[in-house]
Design a protein around this motif. Structure first.
Motif, PDB file in Angstrom:
ATOM      1  N   PHE A  84       0.925  -1.653   0.129  1.00 10.79           N
ATOM      2  CA  PHE A  84       0.006   0.398  -0.110  1.00 10.79           C
ATOM      3  C   PHE A  84       0.842   1.156  -0.552  1.00 10.79           C
ATOM      4  O   PHE A  84       0.172   2.318  -0.070  1.00 10.79           O
ATOM      5  CB  PHE A  84      -1.155  -0.318   1.480  1.00 10.79           C
ATOM      6  CG  PHE A  84      -1.928   0.533   0.886  1.00 10.79           C
ATOM      7  CD1 PHE A  84      -2.752   0.502  -0.119  1.00 10.79           C
ATOM      8  CD2 PHE A  84      -2.336   1.747   1.649  1.00 10.79           C
ATOM      9  CE1 PHE A  84      -4.378   1.551  -0.352  1.00 10.79           C
ATOM     10  CE2 PHE A  84      -3.756   2.142   1.467  1.00 10.79           C
ATOM     11  CZ  PHE A  84      -4.622   1.927   0.430  1.00 10.79           C
ATOM     12  N   THR A  88      -2.401   1.969  -4.775  1.00 10.43           N
ATOM     13  CA  THR A  88      -3.797   1.860  -3.879  1.00 10.43           C
ATOM     14  C   THR A  88      -4.958   0.894  -5.007  1.00 10.43           C
ATOM     15  O   THR A  88      -4.044   0.233  -5.763  1.00 10.43           O
ATOM     16  CB  THR A  88      -4.652   3.429  -4.179  1.00 10.43           C
ATOM     17  OG1 THR A  88      -5.935   2.806  -4.116  1.00 10.43           O
ATOM     18  CG2 THR A  88      -4.542   3.310  -5.820  1.00 10.43           C
ATOM     19  N   HIS A  89      -6.023   0.618  -4.277  1.00  9.33           N
ATOM     20  CA  HIS A  89      -7.244  -0.650  -4.890  1.00  9.33           C
ATOM     21  C   HIS A  89      -7.963  -0.029  -4.553  1.00  9.33           C
ATOM     22  O   HIS A  89      -8.460   0.687  -3.147  1.00  9.33           O
ATOM     23  CB  HIS A  89      -6.442  -1.817  -4.786  1.00  9.33           C
ATOM     24  CG  HIS A  89      -6.373  -1.936  -2.959  1.00  9.33           C
ATOM     25  ND1 HIS A  89      -6.987  -2.132  -2.400  1.00  9.33           N
ATOM     26  CD2 HIS A  89      -5.355  -1.786  -1.975  1.00  9.33           C
ATOM     27  CE1 HIS A  89      -6.846  -2.432  -1.138  1.00  9.33           C
ATOM     28  NE2 HIS A  89      -5.682  -2.392  -0.658  1.00  9.33           N
ATOM     29  N   ALA A  92     -10.242  -0.349  -0.843  1.00  8.47           N
ATOM     30  CA  ALA A  92      -9.705   0.342   0.408  1.00  8.47           C
ATOM     31  C   ALA A  92     -10.049   1.520  -0.263  1.00  8.47           C
ATOM     32  O   ALA A  92     -10.913   2.130   0.796  1.00  8.47           O
ATOM     33  CB  ALA A  92      -8.241   0.549  -0.421  1.00  8.47           C
ATOM     34  N   ALA A 321      -4.387  -2.358   4.782  1.00 11.10           N
ATOM     35  CA  ALA A 321      -4.609  -1.961   3.894  1.00 11.10           C
ATOM     36  C   ALA A 321      -5.398  -2.840   2.737  1.00 11.10           C
ATOM     37  O   ALA A 321      -5.338  -3.187   1.878  1.00 11.10           O
ATOM     38  CB  ALA A 321      -4.648  -1.200   2.991  1.00 11.10           C
TER      39      ALA A 321
END
Length: 452
Positions: A84, A88-89, A92, A321
């Motif tokens: 993280f 990003t994803h 999250a 995350a």
């Protein structure tokens, strides 16, 4: 499964596993849990136990809840994890967006971690660095409350130094100050005086250490590990007002109280104040996976922005995350925000009132009866003949998973426990407590009381 298989599992555990908050030399046999369904846990003999402590306060919607399990499974087939830092994803970001809709505008920045202790640790580090970043001021002191338990990392232990769980590690602690926590209960006649004394002590500490206090930390409304000690919302509001007057940041540890436990989504909603930092964990994933967040304001976030790395917040974890945990949390929040869940809080509140009233009529020795939303608790007298470990075994024999904290018996069930199940549980509790003399003879000698 056969009895021999059950004994084999317990023996294998005893040979290898070191359990939390346990004196291993004197510990009683473990309960070999093989599955869960709704409010129930089942051992290898298919004996059912009503989980009245939500498996260390994490299980909101019952065990093996299919909606959460399905969300995790779908995510596992897409992306199980990615670092993280620099990435990003979707899970999250979606989780932060969902929480952002639930929280006041002031709380709009989300920092991920893995557990409640670390969520608190992050808030402490942020508060300390904030003052250095904004005014080059070294504020090293924190103010907490007697009985406050905030976790087992070094910083969390330091601000929980007066909770009674961390005495072996005092040499590690940084400085903190603890002021009285004005716990209250049903028919308490002296709460006003205790609140006034606590506020006087808080104000005196803030004045004595002016310019040195980084933040005040509190478990709003309920101190969990201290024995479900409860205070009134107006006290929290007055304590925060004092902190604000003395230019001190405020941390709310809602690791346990968050996500409906107190009858509102967050305990701070009942106080009319908003903290600078909100720490959440436990129930956020419905009890499926570890996840935590430290939530703060844009002004705090802005203080860490700079062209140089020295002002950045240098903190993180390998599983920060985690997408699977975020997927679980998203499913859990979907369940949380239904009308059905709100009705469950209301129903549990009333069912607890009825159960506590019945206990008061049938077990007159109980003391300091108290309730906050879906949490109910009472104390046993000091001369009660059974210790917490003995009572735990007695409750298991009645099909109830309850873990008294010292002399405090508390119930914090998941939101799927129905009225009949909870009524039956209160009747069984009354049976155990009413049979105290027989129970004292039938159960093994008392064990060291260190568990929470």
């Amino acid at each position: 499964m056969s009895a021999n298989t059950q004994h084999t599992l317990v023996d294998r555990d005893k040979a290898l596993v070191w359990h939390p908050f346990t004196q291993e030399q004197t510990a009683l046999a473990r309960l070999p849990v093989v599955r869960g369904s709704g409010p129930w846990l089942y051992d290898e003999g298919n004996n059912a136990y009503l989980d009245l402590v939500s498996s260390w306060w994490v299980n909101l919607f019952g065990h093996a809840r299919p909606e959460i399990a399905a969300s995790i499974a779908a995510q596992a087939n897409t992306l199980e994890h990615v670092l993280f830092a620099g990435c990003t994803h979707e899970p999250a970001v979606q989780l932060c967006e969902a929480l952002n809709q639930m929280l006041p505008l002031e709380l709009g920045k989300f920092f991920f971690s893995d557990n409640g202790s670390t969520a608190v640790e992050v808030a402490l580090k942020m508060a300390h660095q904030y003052w250095r970043n904004v005014c080059s001021q070294e504020r090293r002191l924190f103010i907490g409350f007697h009985g406050g338990y905030h976790g087992d990392t070094v910083g969390a232990m330091s601000v929980g130094a007066h909770c009674g769980y961390h005495d072996q590690f005092r040499s590690f602690f940084f400085d903190s100050v603890a002021v009285p926590f004005p716990e209250t209960w049903l028919a308490d006649q002296d709460v006003d005086a205790r609140e006034a004394a606590a506020l006087d002590a808080l104000e005196a500490s803030l004045k004595q250490h002016a310019g040195q206090v980084a933040a005040m930390i509190v478990e709003p409304l309920v101190q969990g590990a201290a024995g479900m000690r409860m205070c009134r919302p107006q006290f929290i509001a007055q304590a925060v007002a004092l902190a604000r007057v003395h230019d001190t940041l405020v941390i709310f540890d809602e690791v346990m109280t968050g996500f409906g436990r107190t009858g509102t989504r967050f305990a701070f909603e009942q106080t009319g104040v908003v903290p600078d930092f909100l720490c959440v964990s436990k129930g956020i994933t419905g009890g499926f996976l570890p996840l935590a967040l430290t939530i703060t304001s844009d002004p705090i976030y802005q203080a860490f922005l700079s062209d140089t790395a020295d002002k950045a917040f240098s903190h993180g974890h390998s599983y920060t995350a985690n997408p699977l945990a975020c997927a679980a949390a998203l499913a859990s929040l979907t369940l949380l925000n239904t009308a059905e869940t709100t009705k469950a809080w209301q129903r549990l509140t009333q069912d607890h009132k009825s159960g506590l009233h019945m206990l008061l009529q049938t077990v007159p020795c109980i003391e300091r009866v108290r309730q906050c939303g879906t949490i109910a608790a009472f104390d046993l007298p000091e001369d009660y003949p059974l210790a917490a470990s003995q009572l735990h075994q007695c409750f298991l024999q009645e099909g109830l998973l309850l873990r008294p904290i010292g002399r405090t018996v508390y119930l914090m069930p998941s939101y799927v426990v129905n009225a009949e199940q909870l009524h039956n549980a209160y009747e069984r509790i009354a049976h155990v407590l009413g049979a105290q003399a027989d129970g004292a003879r039938a159960v093994a000698p008392a064990m060291p009381e260190i568990s929470i």
